[in-house]
Write an enzyme that holds these catalytic residues in place. Structure first.
Site, mmCIF file in Angstrom:
data_model
loop_
_atom_site.group_PDB
_atom_site.id
_atom_site.type_symbol
_atom_site.label_atom_id
_atom_site.label_comp_id
_atom_site.label_asym_id
_atom_site.label_seq_id
_atom_site.Cartn_x
_atom_site.Cartn_y
_atom_site.Cartn_z
ATOM 1 N N ASP A 120 13.651 -9.383 -0.504
ATOM 2 C CA ASP A 120 14.987 -9.971 -0.630
ATOM 3 C C ASP A 120 14.844 -11.442 -0.998
ATOM 4 O O ASP A 120 14.072 -12.178 -0.371
ATOM 5 C CB ASP A 120 15.752 -9.825 0.691
ATOM 6 C CG ASP A 120 17.234 -10.102 0.526
ATOM 7 O OD1 ASP A 120 17.733 -10.039 -0.609
ATOM 8 O OD2 ASP A 120 17.898 -10.368 1.540
ATOM 9 N N TYR A 122 16.859 -15.232 -2.468
ATOM 10 C CA TYR A 122 17.825 -16.231 -1.970
ATOM 11 C C TYR A 122 18.269 -17.036 -3.188
ATOM 12 O O TYR A 122 18.026 -18.217 -3.293
ATOM 13 C CB TYR A 122 17.077 -17.098 -0.954
ATOM 14 C CG TYR A 122 17.868 -18.020 -0.064
ATOM 15 C CD1 TYR A 122 18.999 -17.587 0.620
ATOM 16 C CD2 TYR A 122 17.434 -19.328 0.136
ATOM 17 C CE1 TYR A 122 19.679 -18.438 1.472
ATOM 18 C CE2 TYR A 122 18.104 -20.188 0.990
ATOM 19 C CZ TYR A 122 19.226 -19.741 1.657
ATOM 20 O OH TYR A 122 19.899 -20.581 2.515
ATOM 21 N N HIS A 127 25.406 -20.175 -2.188
ATOM 22 C CA HIS A 127 25.111 -19.635 -0.859
ATOM 23 C C HIS A 127 24.107 -20.517 -0.126
ATOM 24 O O HIS A 127 24.318 -20.881 1.046
ATOM 25 C CB HIS A 127 24.563 -18.207 -0.992
ATOM 26 C CG HIS A 127 24.050 -17.638 0.293
ATOM 27 N ND1 HIS A 127 24.878 -17.317 1.354
ATOM 28 C CD2 HIS A 127 22.784 -17.309 0.695
ATOM 29 C CE1 HIS A 127 24.148 -16.822 2.351
ATOM 30 N NE2 HIS A 127 22.878 -16.813 1.973
ATOM 31 N N GLU A 194 25.806 -9.221 3.859
ATOM 32 C CA GLU A 194 25.412 -10.038 2.714
ATOM 33 C C GLU A 194 25.598 -9.176 1.474
ATOM 34 O O GLU A 194 24.913 -8.160 1.303
ATOM 35 C CB GLU A 194 23.969 -10.547 2.833
ATOM 36 C CG GLU A 194 23.810 -11.598 3.921
ATOM 37 C CD GLU A 194 22.484 -12.331 3.871
ATOM 38 O OE1 GLU A 194 21.609 -11.917 3.077
ATOM 39 O OE2 GLU A 194 22.321 -13.316 4.613
ATOM 40 N N GLU A 196 25.012 -8.167 -2.093
ATOM 41 C CA GLU A 196 23.901 -8.441 -2.993
ATOM 42 C C GLU A 196 23.819 -7.379 -4.093
ATOM 43 O O GLU A 196 24.458 -6.328 -4.020
ATOM 44 C CB GLU A 196 22.570 -8.469 -2.220
ATOM 45 C CG GLU A 196 22.577 -9.453 -1.051
ATOM 46 C CD GLU A 196 21.197 -9.704 -0.484
ATOM 47 O OE1 GLU A 196 20.195 -9.430 -1.186
ATOM 48 O OE2 GLU A 196 21.118 -10.183 0.667
ATOM 49 N N ASP A 228 22.794 -6.453 2.757
ATOM 50 C CA ASP A 228 21.707 -6.891 3.623
ATOM 51 C C ASP A 228 22.306 -7.277 4.972
ATOM 52 O O ASP A 228 22.577 -8.443 5.236
ATOM 53 C CB ASP A 228 20.978 -8.077 2.975
ATOM 54 C CG ASP A 228 19.858 -8.616 3.837
ATOM 55 O OD1 ASP A 228 19.252 -7.827 4.582
ATOM 56 O OD2 ASP A 228 19.586 -9.828 3.767
ATOM 57 N N ARG A 232 22.946 -12.588 12.869
ATOM 58 C CA ARG A 232 22.738 -14.032 12.755
ATOM 59 C C ARG A 232 22.188 -14.653 14.041
ATOM 60 O O ARG A 232 21.428 -15.635 13.978
ATOM 61 C CB ARG A 232 24.061 -14.715 12.383
ATOM 62 C CG ARG A 232 24.653 -14.260 11.063
ATOM 63 C CD ARG A 232 23.757 -14.562 9.890
ATOM 64 N NE ARG A 232 24.422 -14.265 8.615
ATOM 65 C CZ ARG A 232 23.800 -14.259 7.445
ATOM 66 N NH1 ARG A 232 22.506 -14.519 7.379
ATOM 67 N NH2 ARG A 232 24.468 -13.977 6.339
ATOM 68 N N GLN A 235 18.532 -13.730 14.186
ATOM 69 C CA GLN A 235 17.866 -14.442 13.097
ATOM 70 C C GLN A 235 17.663 -15.918 13.445
ATOM 71 O O GLN A 235 16.589 -16.493 13.184
ATOM 72 C CB GLN A 235 18.696 -14.306 11.824
ATOM 73 C CG GLN A 235 18.120 -14.987 10.602
ATOM 74 C CD GLN A 235 19.040 -14.861 9.384
ATOM 75 O OE1 GLN A 235 20.092 -14.244 9.452
ATOM 76 N NE2 GLN A 235 18.629 -15.454 8.281
ATOM 77 N N LYS A 248 17.017 -8.848 10.357
ATOM 78 C CA LYS A 248 17.289 -8.233 9.054
ATOM 79 C C LYS A 248 16.779 -6.788 8.961
ATOM 80 O O LYS A 248 17.334 -5.984 8.206
ATOM 81 C CB LYS A 248 16.608 -9.043 7.944
ATOM 82 C CG LYS A 248 17.098 -10.467 7.797
ATOM 83 C CD LYS A 248 18.361 -10.523 6.979
ATOM 84 C CE LYS A 248 18.678 -11.948 6.554
ATOM 85 N NZ LYS A 248 19.833 -12.012 5.648
ATOM 86 N N THR A 252 19.336 -1.815 5.824
ATOM 87 C CA THR A 252 19.776 -2.342 4.535
ATOM 88 C C THR A 252 20.423 -1.189 3.788
ATOM 89 O O THR A 252 19.790 -0.146 3.618
ATOM 90 C CB THR A 252 18.597 -2.896 3.715
ATOM 91 O OG1 THR A 252 17.900 -3.880 4.490
ATOM 92 C CG2 THR A 252 19.074 -3.501 2.412
ATOM 93 N N GLU A 358 29.421 -17.721 5.727
ATOM 94 C CA GLU A 358 30.054 -18.698 4.835
ATOM 95 C C GLU A 358 31.568 -18.652 4.933
ATOM 96 O O GLU A 358 32.237 -19.693 4.962
ATOM 97 C CB GLU A 358 29.646 -18.435 3.393
ATOM 98 C CG GLU A 358 28.194 -18.686 3.068
ATOM 99 C CD GLU A 358 27.889 -18.291 1.640
ATOM 100 O OE1 GLU A 358 28.066 -19.137 0.740
ATOM 101 O OE2 GLU A 358 27.496 -17.136 1.419
#
Length: 401
Positions: A120, A122, A127, A194, A196, A228, A232, A235, A248, A252, A358
């Protein structure tokens, strides 16, 4: 008035002959997993169609996963795609192919390929900047010093990649807030999404031999949508100094359909302007206009049926071709079925953010048990059409224990 044939689609249907994504399906009448191609609101039994038409690729299409076709390489991908289009559009195949179309509502979709490795990235500057401001509010630059020089990524867990529609069990693990004297264990309280896009590797490469950015289309078969899922709180406690792990790796989700890159030629766009000089293996400035590697994909994120964001993939700073080049530049090999994801897709506007972290500036609320998240997308197709990219959906189930 005679019933309309499922082969007769409106010219602007997002799953018309310009698209033709692949998946794996079963039906109540036939529980054998087999390859299918989506056409309109039906699934063509590709294996049966290959046998009925005497295709030289019948052996590849008889497999229960996409992996043998993926491994066959780009000339075969193109030849099979041309065959499938002819089966669905040429009058001489109508009688043989029509009975092999299964209504989508009667098909159960499965993970379309066996995932070899999962990486994965970034790749969204928006973001990464937003997350940097949330977690490092006093830093002079929200981006880390390396961000504009290389595509940052991490290796995930291939064994927990699941197909759209699979329930996602809320993960448990350690977490510690600044107010806690010591870490505690329990279900995640800050479960996030997430949005993606993921790329599916077909043709492998030899260990020790980097794959050049210009060879992207020789190795990557197509793309799918990806969520994903991210805990949090887990993490935040674990990621220093080695990065994402249990926050994570629990799940997925990917869409059931893999759209060939060949279907997305009309969606190619120049990526954002480069603000730093890139090293030669990543430098795409000379190709940015004539042979761009960016993709104009329009995502939409809905939670419990309510749209919360529309992230634009065209805004992604790092392209999939650059990611592949970086992934292999140290000599790491590609394997058929490798999956690598873009990282969260976010744009510059408040309604274009690809995760709840976000969207809520880190404050929440995050996902509750029973919440259902659906990510859909489309891309511009030829002659004003749209290429549908399907959907990836998951519902949050309570933690176990």
């Amino acid at each position: 008035m005679p019933e309309r044939s499922p082969l007769d689609l409106p010219e602007d249907h997002p799953f018309g002959p310009h698209n033709l994504p692949y998946g794996v399906f079963t039906t109540p009448a036939d529980p054998r997993p087999r390859l299918g191609v989506r056409y309109g609101d039906h699934v063509l039994d590709a294996s049966a169609a290959a046998r009925a038409t005497g295709s030289p690729h019948a052996g590849l299409l008889a497999a229960p996963t996409l992996n043998p076709l993926l491994a066959a390489g780009r000339p075969t991908w193109q030849a099979v795609r041309a065959e499938v289009r002819a089966w669905l559009t040429a009058p001489e195949h109508r009688a043989a192919v029509t009975p092999l179309l299964v209504p989508l509502a009667e098909a159960t979709m499965h993970l379309p390929f066996e995932v070899a490795d999962y990486v994965d990235f970034y790749a969204s500057e928006h973001h990464a900047s937003n997350v940097g401001r949330i977690f490092r509010p006093d830093a002079p630059d929200p981006l880390t010093p390396n961000w504009k020089h290389l595509p940052i990524g991490y290796h995930g867990r291939a064994g927990t990649v699941v197909v759209s529609g699979t329930d996602i069990t809320r993960p448990s693990g350690q977490r510690k807030t600044p107010a806690d004297a010591a870490p505690v264990f329990g279900p995640s309280t800050r479960l996030d999404i997430e949005a993606e896009v993921a790329f599916v590797v077909g043709a492998p490469s030899a260990q020790g031999a980097p794959v050049a950015r210009g060879d992207f289309r020789e190795h990557v078969f197509g793309l799918c949508l990806l969520n994903d899922w991210s805990a949090r709180d887990l993490q935040a406690w674990e990621y220093v100094p080695l990065g994402p792990f249990l926050g994570k790796s629990f799940a997925t989700s990917v869409s059931a359909w893999v759209t060939p890159l060949e279907a997305l030629e009309s969606a190619r766009v120049a990526p954002p302007a480069r603000t730093h000089q890139l090293l030669p293996y990543l430098d795409d400035t000379a190709d940015a206009q004539d042979a761009p590697d960016g993709l104009d994909l329009r995502l939409e994120v809905a939670i419990n049926g309510e749209t919360v964001s529309r992230p634009p993939f065209a805004a992604m700073y790092w392209t999939a071709a650059q990611q592949l080049a970086h992934l292999t530049v140290n000599g790491a090999s590609l394997r058929t079925g490798d999956l690598y994801a873009s990282g969260t897709v976010s744009g510059p506007e408040p309604d274009q953010l690809g995760c709840l972290l976000e969207l809520t500036a880190g404050k929440g609320p995050f996902l509750a048990d029973g919440d259902e998240v659906t990510i859909t997308a489309w891309a511009p197709g030829p002659d004003g059409t749209r290429v549908g990219l399907g959907e990836v959906t998951g519902r949050i189930a309570p933690a176990i224990g």
